[in-house]
Design a protein around this motif. Structure first.
Motif, PDB file in Angstrom:
ATOM      1  N   PRO A 367       0.819  -1.223   0.000  1.00  0.00           N
ATOM      2  CA  PRO A 367       0.000   0.000   0.000  1.00  0.00           C
ATOM      3  C   PRO A 367       0.850   1.270   0.000  1.00  0.00           C
ATOM      4  N   GLY A 368       1.250   1.708  -1.177  1.00  0.00           N
ATOM      5  CA  GLY A 368       2.009   2.951  -1.288  1.00  0.00           C
ATOM      6  C   GLY A 368       3.342   2.892  -0.579  1.00  0.00           C
ATOM      7  N   ASN A 369       3.626   3.935   0.207  1.00  0.00           N
ATOM      8  CA  ASN A 369       4.916   4.030   0.887  1.00  0.00           C
ATOM      9  C   ASN A 369       4.829   3.556   2.337  1.00  0.00           C
ATOM     10  N   VAL A 370       3.943   2.601   2.617  1.00  0.00           N
ATOM     11  CA  VAL A 370       3.779   2.067   3.968  1.00  0.00           C
ATOM     12  C   VAL A 370       4.453   0.700   4.039  1.00  0.00           C
ATOM     13  N   ARG A 371       5.271   0.497   5.055  1.00  0.00           N
ATOM     14  CA  ARG A 371       5.926  -0.799   5.253  1.00  0.00           C
ATOM     15  C   ARG A 371       5.005  -1.700   6.060  1.00  0.00           C
ATOM     16  N   VAL A 372       4.882  -2.959   5.645  1.00  0.00           N
ATOM     17  CA  VAL A 372       4.052  -3.934   6.344  1.00  0.00           C
ATOM     18  C   VAL A 372       4.940  -5.059   6.858  1.00  0.00           C
ATOM     19  N   ILE A 373       4.813  -5.334   8.169  1.00  0.00           N
ATOM     20  CA  ILE A 373       5.569  -6.411   8.808  1.00  0.00           C
ATOM     21  C   ILE A 373       4.567  -7.397   9.393  1.00  0.00           C
ATOM     22  N   ALA A 374       4.704  -8.670   9.056  1.00  0.00           N
ATOM     23  CA  ALA A 374       3.803  -9.703   9.574  1.00  0.00           C
ATOM     24  C   ALA A 374       4.500 -10.483  10.683  1.00  0.00           C
ATOM     25  N   GLY A 375       3.894 -10.471  11.871  1.00  0.00           N
ATOM     26  CA  GLY A 375       4.338 -11.342  12.953  1.00  0.00           C
ATOM     27  C   GLY A 375       3.502 -12.604  12.887  1.00  0.00           C
ATOM     28  N   LEU A 376       4.081 -13.693  12.390  1.00  0.00           N
ATOM     29  CA  LEU A 376       3.347 -14.934  12.130  1.00  0.00           C
ATOM     30  C   LEU A 376       3.421 -15.826  13.364  1.00  0.00           C
ATOM     31  N   VAL A 377       2.301 -15.957  14.066  1.00  0.00           N
ATOM     32  CA  VAL A 377       2.245 -16.660  15.337  1.00  0.00           C
ATOM     33  C   VAL A 377       1.982 -18.142  15.107  1.00  0.00           C
ATOM     34  N   GLY A 378       2.871 -19.003  15.605  1.00  0.00           N
ATOM     35  CA  GLY A 378       2.693 -20.442  15.455  1.00  0.00           C
ATOM     36  C   GLY A 378       3.681 -21.040  14.480  1.00  0.00           C
ATOM     37  N   GLU A 379       3.977 -22.313  14.693  1.00  0.00           N
ATOM     38  CA  GLU A 379       5.000 -22.979  13.892  1.00  0.00           C
ATOM     39  C   GLU A 379       4.548 -23.284  12.469  1.00  0.00           C
ATOM     40  N   THR A 380       3.235 -23.334  12.206  1.00  0.00           N
ATOM     41  CA  THR A 380       2.741 -23.743  10.886  1.00  0.00           C
ATOM     42  C   THR A 380       2.207 -22.579  10.058  1.00  0.00           C
ATOM     43  N   ALA A 381       2.458 -21.354  10.490  1.00  0.00           N
ATOM     44  CA  ALA A 381       1.912 -20.191   9.782  1.00  0.00           C
ATOM     45  C   ALA A 381       2.453 -20.118   8.355  1.00  0.00           C
ATOM     46  N   PRO A 382       1.566 -20.005   7.343  1.00  0.00           N
ATOM     47  CA  PRO A 382       2.045 -19.877   5.958  1.00  0.00           C
ATOM     48  C   PRO A 382       2.660 -18.508   5.705  1.00  0.00           C
ATOM     49  N   GLU A 383       3.522 -18.451   4.697  1.00  0.00           N
ATOM     50  CA  GLU A 383       4.218 -17.209   4.375  1.00  0.00           C
ATOM     51  C   GLU A 383       3.279 -16.224   3.675  1.00  0.00           C
ATOM     52  N   PRO A 384       3.415 -14.920   3.971  1.00  0.00           N
ATOM     53  CA  PRO A 384       2.648 -13.888   3.259  1.00  0.00           C
ATOM     54  C   PRO A 384       3.306 -13.593   1.911  1.00  0.00           C
ATOM     55  N   PRO A 385       2.739 -12.683   1.105  1.00  0.00           N
ATOM     56  CA  PRO A 385       3.389 -12.288  -0.158  1.00  0.00           C
ATOM     57  C   PRO A 385       4.791 -11.742   0.096  1.00  0.00           C
ATOM     58  N   PRO A 386       5.666 -11.822  -0.891  1.00  0.00           N
ATOM     59  CA  PRO A 386       7.071 -11.423  -0.704  1.00  0.00           C
ATOM     60  C   PRO A 386       7.287  -9.960  -0.353  1.00  0.00           C
ATOM     61  N   TRP A 387       6.312  -9.083  -0.674  1.00  0.00           N
ATOM     62  CA  TRP A 387       6.498  -7.668  -0.341  1.00  0.00           C
ATOM     63  C   TRP A 387       6.258  -7.377   1.139  1.00  0.00           C
ATOM     64  N   ILE A 388       5.786  -8.371   1.889  1.00  0.00           N
ATOM     65  CA  ILE A 388       5.578  -8.232   3.333  1.00  0.00           C
ATOM     66  C   ILE A 388       6.766  -8.852   4.064  1.00  0.00           C
ATOM     67  N   GLU A 389       7.367  -8.104   4.965  1.00  0.00           N
ATOM     68  CA  GLU A 389       8.445  -8.648   5.793  1.00  0.00           C
ATOM     69  C   GLU A 389       7.828  -9.533   6.881  1.00  0.00           C
ATOM     70  N   SER A 390       8.331 -10.743   7.027  1.00  0.00           N
ATOM     71  CA  SER A 390       7.721 -11.686   7.971  1.00  0.00           C
ATOM     72  C   SER A 390       8.695 -12.098   9.055  1.00  0.00           C
ATOM     73  N   VAL A 391       8.152 -12.262  10.271  1.00  0.00           N
ATOM     74  CA  VAL A 391       8.900 -12.744  11.428  1.00  0.00           C
ATOM     75  C   VAL A 391       8.079 -13.861  12.059  1.00  0.00           C
TER      76      VAL A 391
END
Length: 403
Positions: A367-391
């Motif tokens: 979404p424009g110039n907004v950074r999105v970070i996903a905190g993925l809770v749980g061992e089986t959480a699927p990955e988000p799209p590559p433009w989202i930074e995931s932890v």
């Protein structure tokens, strides 16, 4: 270890080094994979320490009266107990605990002792064990913390355990540097694995520890802190001109006002997945950790908005504490709704942190110039799209530390 008044009665006697070192020799003989670590400890006699304790520089403080009153086989177990605090890096791990718990170093010490003592058979009868609190063996101290009551009386193993310097600790004498300590941990882990190959038997807690040292997993708190710090730095670099604070260069040109450069402090929106697949305890635990991450990065409370969201946005509030967050919801999951709501706010965020189990649709593009970070809770959480930074956030760790 917990002080025993009957054993620590005489504070005036000299340390029986022969007995103490014989106990260390016995400990090293019984558990040879700990020998390098045991002999890295420097003995410091002290009448201030109740029994034995360590600081983070690998100095072991010993009460002479405790040594006189304790059988050699029990002293050997105490040696193992104290070096375990340092090998398991308890003083550093204590800094990662939620702030509302971290200040209670007694409670931390009890939980740390429970982590260690279920692997040591010959400790004194008053040694703390998980069963005393109705807790199972084999867990980490962070997992034990919620089940440990706050107490003014507890074991005192020193800053090498809970991280708080004690009055009886010294700044003088030999010490082990952090780099040397890491080398000792790795060497011990390698010797432990070699012991398993040759003899095949080992306490479960030590085996798990060695696996973590030799095949480390990423610390999600550090990863999240790094991602937020980098995003905040990126957002702060978006400088603009403002007339709210005129430039000092205007003094050279009368009756002309020049704008000054403004480096904004980023705003953060935290979108929390409150669908039926996410537990309230886990959510509050994760929120507590995220609150600590934002403070560490320097983002103040008045610049953070938390949105509770499942298939619809139920609560949008700017909060002062984690306890103020309304975790409403419990239906389906669509984090696109929460992200869209955050973007429509009057004060548009620079960073959006989404806490979810990952089973959700995501926006098609950043979404424009907004950074999105996903905190993925749980061992089986699927990955988000590559433009989202995931932890990735393991549930077993976060439930204990964030409550």
């Amino acid at each position: 270890m917990a002080p025993d008044p009957d054993r620590v009665a005489d504070a005036g006697r000299a340390l029986d080094r022969t007995k103490l070192l014989a106990a260390r020799l016995r400990a090293a003989g019984a558990q040879p994979y700990l020998a390098s670590a045991l002999y890295s400890l420097t003995v410091v006699p002290s009448h201030g320490v109740p029994t034995m304790g360590v600081d983070k520089h690998w100095r072991c403080y010993v009460n002479p009266a405790f040594v006189d009153a304790t059988p050699v086989h029990e002293l050997a177990a105490v040696w193992v107990h104290e070096v375990a605090h340092l090998l398991r890096d308890h003083h550093r791990r204590a800094t990662l605990v939620a702030p509302e718990i971290r200040h209670d170093h007694h409670r931390l010490n009890v939980a740390q002792d429970c982590e260690i003592n279920d692997d040591i058979s010959s400790l004194p009868s008053n040694a703390l064990r998980p069963a005393m609190f109705g807790l199972p063996d084999g867990q980490m101290f962070e997992q034990y913390l919620p089940g440990i009551p706050a107490t003014p009386e507890a074991p005192e193993c020193g800053s090498g355990a809970h991280g708080r310097p004690m009055p009886w600790e010294s700044s003088d004498g030999a010490k082990v540097s952090p780099v040397e300590a890491d080398a000792i941990r790795r060497q011990t882990a390698q010797e432990l694995r070699a012991h398993v190959k040759s003899r095949g038997r080992l306490p479960a807690g030590w085996k798990r520890w060695a696996d973590e040292i030799l095949e480390p997993t990423v610390d999600w708190r550090r990863a999240l802190t790094g991602a937020v710090r980098e995003a905040a730095s990126w957002a702060s670099g978006a400088v603009d001109y403002t007339y709210q604070r005129p430039s000092r260069r205007g003094a050279a040109v009368p009756r002309v006002v020049f704008p000054s450069l403004r480096r904004p402090m980023p705003r953060v929106a935290v979108v929390v997945d409150t669908s039926g697949s996410m537990g309230t305890d886990e959510l509050r635990a994760v929120l507590g950790e995220v609150s600590g991450v934002l403070r560490a990065v320097g983002i103040g409370r008045n610049r953070v908005t938390v949105l509770s969201c499942d298939a619809d946005v139920h609560a949008v509030r700017r909060v002062n504490t984690v306890g103020d967050v309304v975790l409403a919801g419990g239906g389906g999951t669509d984090m696109r709704v929460g992200i869209d709501q955050a973007l429509r706010a009057a004060e548009r965020p620079n960073i959006i942190i989404v806490l979810t189990d990952g089973y959700t649709p995501w926006p098609d593009a950043r979404p424009g110039n907004v950074r999105v970070i996903a905190g993925l809770v749980g061992e089986t959480a699927p990955e988000p799209p590559p433009w989202i930074e995931s932890v990735h956030i393991p549930l077993g760790e976060v439930t204990a530390t964030g409550q």
